[in-house]
Design a protein around this motif. Structure first.
Motif, PDB file in Angstrom:
ATOM      1  N   GLN A   1       0.851  -1.196   0.000  1.00  0.00           N
ATOM      2  CA  GLN A   1       0.000   0.000   0.000  1.00  0.00           C
ATOM      3  C   GLN A   1       0.878   1.235   0.000  1.00  0.00           C
ATOM      4  O   GLN A   1       1.926   1.258   0.641  1.00  0.00           O
ATOM      5  CB  GLN A   1      -0.904  -0.008   1.242  1.00  0.00           C
ATOM      6  N   VAL A   2       0.438   2.242  -0.736  1.00  0.00           N
ATOM      7  CA  VAL A   2       1.166   3.502  -0.833  1.00  0.00           C
ATOM      8  C   VAL A   2       0.271   4.615  -0.303  1.00  0.00           C
ATOM      9  O   VAL A   2      -0.901   4.709  -0.664  1.00  0.00           O
ATOM     10  CB  VAL A   2       1.559   3.796  -2.297  1.00  0.00           C
ATOM     11  N   HIS A   3       0.835   5.432   0.538  1.00  0.00           N
ATOM     12  CA  HIS A   3       0.099   6.562   1.094  1.00  0.00           C
ATOM     13  C   HIS A   3       0.771   7.855   0.675  1.00  0.00           C
ATOM     14  O   HIS A   3       2.000   7.975   0.749  1.00  0.00           O
ATOM     15  CB  HIS A   3       0.066   6.475   2.616  1.00  0.00           C
ATOM     16  N   SER A  25       4.689   7.348   1.365  1.00  0.00           N
ATOM     17  CA  SER A  25       5.117   6.424   2.412  1.00  0.00           C
ATOM     18  C   SER A  25       4.426   5.088   2.189  1.00  0.00           C
ATOM     19  O   SER A  25       3.539   4.954   1.351  1.00  0.00           O
ATOM     20  CB  SER A  25       4.786   6.988   3.791  1.00  0.00           C
ATOM     21  N   GLY A  26       4.856   4.111   2.972  1.00  0.00           N
ATOM     22  CA  GLY A  26       4.297   2.771   2.824  1.00  0.00           C
ATOM     23  C   GLY A  26       5.250   1.886   2.067  1.00  0.00           C
ATOM     24  O   GLY A  26       6.467   2.047   2.140  1.00  0.00           O
ATOM     25  N   ASN A  27       4.702   0.981   1.292  1.00  0.00           N
ATOM     26  CA  ASN A  27       5.491  -0.019   0.595  1.00  0.00           C
ATOM     27  C   ASN A  27       5.982   0.534  -0.744  1.00  0.00           C
ATOM     28  O   ASN A  27       5.604   0.063  -1.808  1.00  0.00           O
ATOM     29  CB  ASN A  27       4.645  -1.267   0.381  1.00  0.00           C
ATOM     30  N   TYR A 111      -2.491   6.072  -7.085  1.00  0.00           N
ATOM     31  CA  TYR A 111      -2.615   6.556  -5.716  1.00  0.00           C
ATOM     32  C   TYR A 111      -2.756   8.077  -5.709  1.00  0.00           C
ATOM     33  O   TYR A 111      -2.048   8.770  -6.433  1.00  0.00           O
ATOM     34  CB  TYR A 111      -1.396   6.148  -4.897  1.00  0.00           C
TER      35      TYR A 111
END
Length: 122
Positions: A1-3, A25-27, A111
Motif C-alpha cells: 500500500q502507498v500513502h 510512504s508505505g510499501n 494513488y
C-alpha cells in the motif's frame, strides 16, 4: 500500500509563490511517474503537470513558465513550486502516483493524495 500526504497549500496574494509537497510512504521505495492535478470550484479536475518515468515533465499551457515540478528521492517527495500565482490558480491540488519502485521492481498504480487547498486572493 502507498500513502500520499500533501502539504503546503494556503492563502497567497496574486503574484506570490507557494510550494506544495507530496510525500509518499508505505510499501514504496521511489516515485517513478506522477501527476499534479487541480480542481477549482465548480470545475472538473484538470491535469497541471505530468512527470514521466524517464524524468520528463510536461505542463499545461496555463502554468508553463510559472510552475515547476521537482523531486527529492531521499525523502520520497515530489514538489510543485508555484510562482506568479493568479486568482485562476485557486483550486484544490492533488498529487497522483502512477508508477513506483518497490525493491528492484516497478509497479503501476493509481494513488492519490488527500488534496491541499491553494487560494490566490487579496
Amino acid at each position: 500500500q502507498v500513502h500520499l500526504a500533501e502539504s503546503g497549500g494556503g492563502l497567497v496574494q496574486p503574484g506570490g509563490s507557494v510550494r506544495l509537497s507530496c510525500a509518499a510512504s508505505g510499501n514504496i521505495a521511489n516515485i517513478r511517474a506522477m501527476d499534479w492535478h487541480r480542481q477549482a470550484p465548480g470545475k472538473q479536475r484538470e491535469l497541471v503537470a505530468r512527470m514521466g518515468s524517464g524524468g520528463s515533465i510536461v505542463y499545461v499551457d496555463s502554468v508553463k513558465g510559472r510552475f515547476t515540478v521537482s523531486r527529492d528521492n531521499a525523502k520520497n517527495t515530489v514538489y510543485l513550486q508555484m510562482n506568479s500565482l493568479k486568482p485562476e490558480d485557486t483550486a484544490v491540488y492533488y498529487c497522483n502516483v502512477r508508477e513506483y519502485r518497490r525493491g528492484n521492481l516497478y509497479y503501476a498504480g493509481d494513488y492519490w493524495g488527500q488534496g491541499t487547498q491553494v487560494t490566490v486572493s487579496t
